[in-house]
Write a protein that holds these residues in place. Structure first.
Motif, PDB file in Angstrom:
ATOM      1  N   THR A  82       2.457   1.668  -3.423  1.00 52.68           N
ATOM      2  CA  THR A  82       1.441   2.107  -4.381  1.00 52.68           C
ATOM      3  C   THR A  82       1.116   3.583  -4.205  1.00 52.68           C
ATOM      4  OG1 THR A  82       0.472  -0.103  -4.379  1.00 52.68           O
ATOM      5  CG2 THR A  82      -0.883   1.685  -5.234  1.00 52.68           C
ATOM      6  N   LEU A  83       0.908   4.012  -2.961  1.00 53.05           N
ATOM      7  CA  LEU A  83       0.601   5.415  -2.686  1.00 53.05           C
ATOM      8  C   LEU A  83       1.731   6.319  -3.160  1.00 53.05           C
ATOM      9  CD1 LEU A  83      -1.188   7.566  -1.394  1.00 53.05           C
ATOM     10  CD2 LEU A  83      -0.066   7.094   0.798  1.00 53.05           C
ATOM     11  N   ASN A  84       2.953   5.896  -2.919  1.00 49.55           N
ATOM     12  CA  ASN A  84       4.101   6.691  -3.366  1.00 49.55           C
ATOM     13  C   ASN A  84       4.128   6.814  -4.885  1.00 49.55           C
ATOM     14  OD1 ASN A  84       6.932   7.860  -2.833  1.00 49.55           O
ATOM     15  ND2 ASN A  84       7.368   6.196  -4.253  1.00 49.55           N
ATOM     16  N   PHE A 134      -4.005  -0.748  -6.418  1.00 51.65           N
ATOM     17  CA  PHE A 134      -3.496  -1.417  -5.227  1.00 51.65           C
ATOM     18  C   PHE A 134      -3.278  -2.908  -5.490  1.00 51.65           C
ATOM     19  CE2 PHE A 134      -4.444  -3.925  -1.391  1.00 51.65           C
ATOM     20  CZ  PHE A 134      -3.409  -3.481  -0.567  1.00 51.65           C
ATOM     21  N   GLY A 193       0.810  -1.217   0.000  1.00 52.38           N
ATOM     22  CA  GLY A 193       0.000   0.000   0.000  1.00 52.38           C
ATOM     23  C   GLY A 193       0.843   1.266   0.000  1.00 52.38           C
ATOM     24  N   VAL A 194       1.911   1.266   0.795  1.00 53.48           N
ATOM     25  CA  VAL A 194       2.794   2.436   0.846  1.00 53.48           C
ATOM     26  C   VAL A 194       3.491   2.650  -0.483  1.00 53.48           C
ATOM     27  CG1 VAL A 194       4.874   3.377   1.919  1.00 53.48           C
ATOM     28  CG2 VAL A 194       3.138   2.256   3.333  1.00 53.48           C
ATOM     29  N   VAL A 212       1.592   6.577  -6.967  1.00 50.39           N
ATOM     30  CA  VAL A 212       0.469   7.412  -7.410  1.00 50.39           C
ATOM     31  C   VAL A 212       0.777   8.894  -7.195  1.00 50.39           C
ATOM     32  CG1 VAL A 212      -1.935   8.025  -6.942  1.00 50.39           C
ATOM     33  CG2 VAL A 212      -1.262   5.616  -7.098  1.00 50.39           C
ATOM     34  N   LEU A 213       1.356   9.219  -6.040  1.00 51.84           N
ATOM     35  CA  LEU A 213       1.701  10.613  -5.748  1.00 51.84           C
ATOM     36  C   LEU A 213       2.768  11.149  -6.700  1.00 51.84           C
ATOM     37  CD1 LEU A 213       1.738  10.596  -1.834  1.00 51.84           C
ATOM     38  CD2 LEU A 213      -0.023  11.523  -3.354  1.00 51.84           C
ATOM     39  N   SER A 265      -0.303  -3.626  -7.653  1.00 49.54           N
ATOM     40  CA  SER A 265       0.941  -3.466  -6.901  1.00 49.54           C
ATOM     41  C   SER A 265       1.190  -4.661  -5.997  1.00 49.54           C
ATOM     42  CB  SER A 265       0.883  -2.179  -6.067  1.00 49.54           C
ATOM     43  OG  SER A 265       2.047  -2.033  -5.284  1.00 49.54           O
TER      44      SER A 265
END
Length: 204
Positions: A118-120, A130, A115-116, A122-123, A133
């Motif tokens: 993936t969030l990175n 998700f 999750g981390v 996307v940002l 990833s």
């Protein structure tokens, strides 16, 4: 997957659009639904898909298509690999309390870590879901699973270090090739660094 009595389990929507599974186990193949498909055929198709993804991870030459096979995500392979890694690590601990902790940590690191990462991505402007990833990062722990198995069989410290280093290098190389394609060129280092940390946490 088709079940007994013609029952078909619901399919999660893939990253390419709503209601259309992006994985190789989609509900429609060749114009036929899986409702009429034998259970054994469905299982064999899923196993072939898992084998293809593991081939990409283990064979550098298979990565020439920029991980196209891993873009068709599924969660069966990562789940099996997480279970295998958790069991082997728990068997190497000294007592039942540590065994349970090691088993749980594998799932926590893989899911939260995915999750981390993936969030990175996307940002940083990347396009990834998700589940996609989790699929990529999950399959790419396969070399570490092999390293854990060899460490379990050969209880020699310096051999364990070699196995873990080789497994970590192989896992990182396989996943970085895919993740680096998801972020802009000028931000690839920022996108790849969390992936490296992810596998460091597992290998440690």
């Amino acid at each position: 997957m088709a079940g007994l009595g013609g029952y078909s389990s619901p399919q999660l929507p893939g990253p390419g659009g709503e209601g259309t599974p992006s994985g190789p186990s989609g509900a429609m193949e060749g114009g036929h639904g899986t409702l009429d498909e034998p259970v054994t055929e469905t299982i064999m198709r899923d196993l072939r898909s898992i084998g293809t993804k593991l081939k990409y991870v283990m064979l550098p030459r298979a990565r020439a298509d920029k991980a196209h096979g891993l873009k068709q995500w599924d969660l069966w392979g990562p789940l099996f690999l997480c279970l295998a890694l958790g069991i082997m690590l728990s068997l190497q601990t000294g007592n039942s309390t540590q065994a349970g902790l090691a088993f749980a940590l594998v799932f926590v690191i893989v899911w939260i870590g995915s999750g981390v990462v993936t969030l990175n991505a996307v940002l940083l402007g990347g396009q990834i879901s998700f589940f996609q990833s989790v699929c990529v990062l999950g399959y790419c722990i396969f070399p570490l699973v092999i390293a854990a198995f060899l460490s379990l069989m050969l209880q020699i410290i310096w051999l364990k270090v070699i196995f873990v280093v080789v497994g970590f290098t192989w896992s990182t190389g396989a996943s970085v090739g895919f993740m680096s394609e998801l972020v802009p060129d000028d931000r690839k280092a920022l996108g790849v660094y969390p992936v490296w940390l992810f596998y460091v946490a597992i290998a440690w």
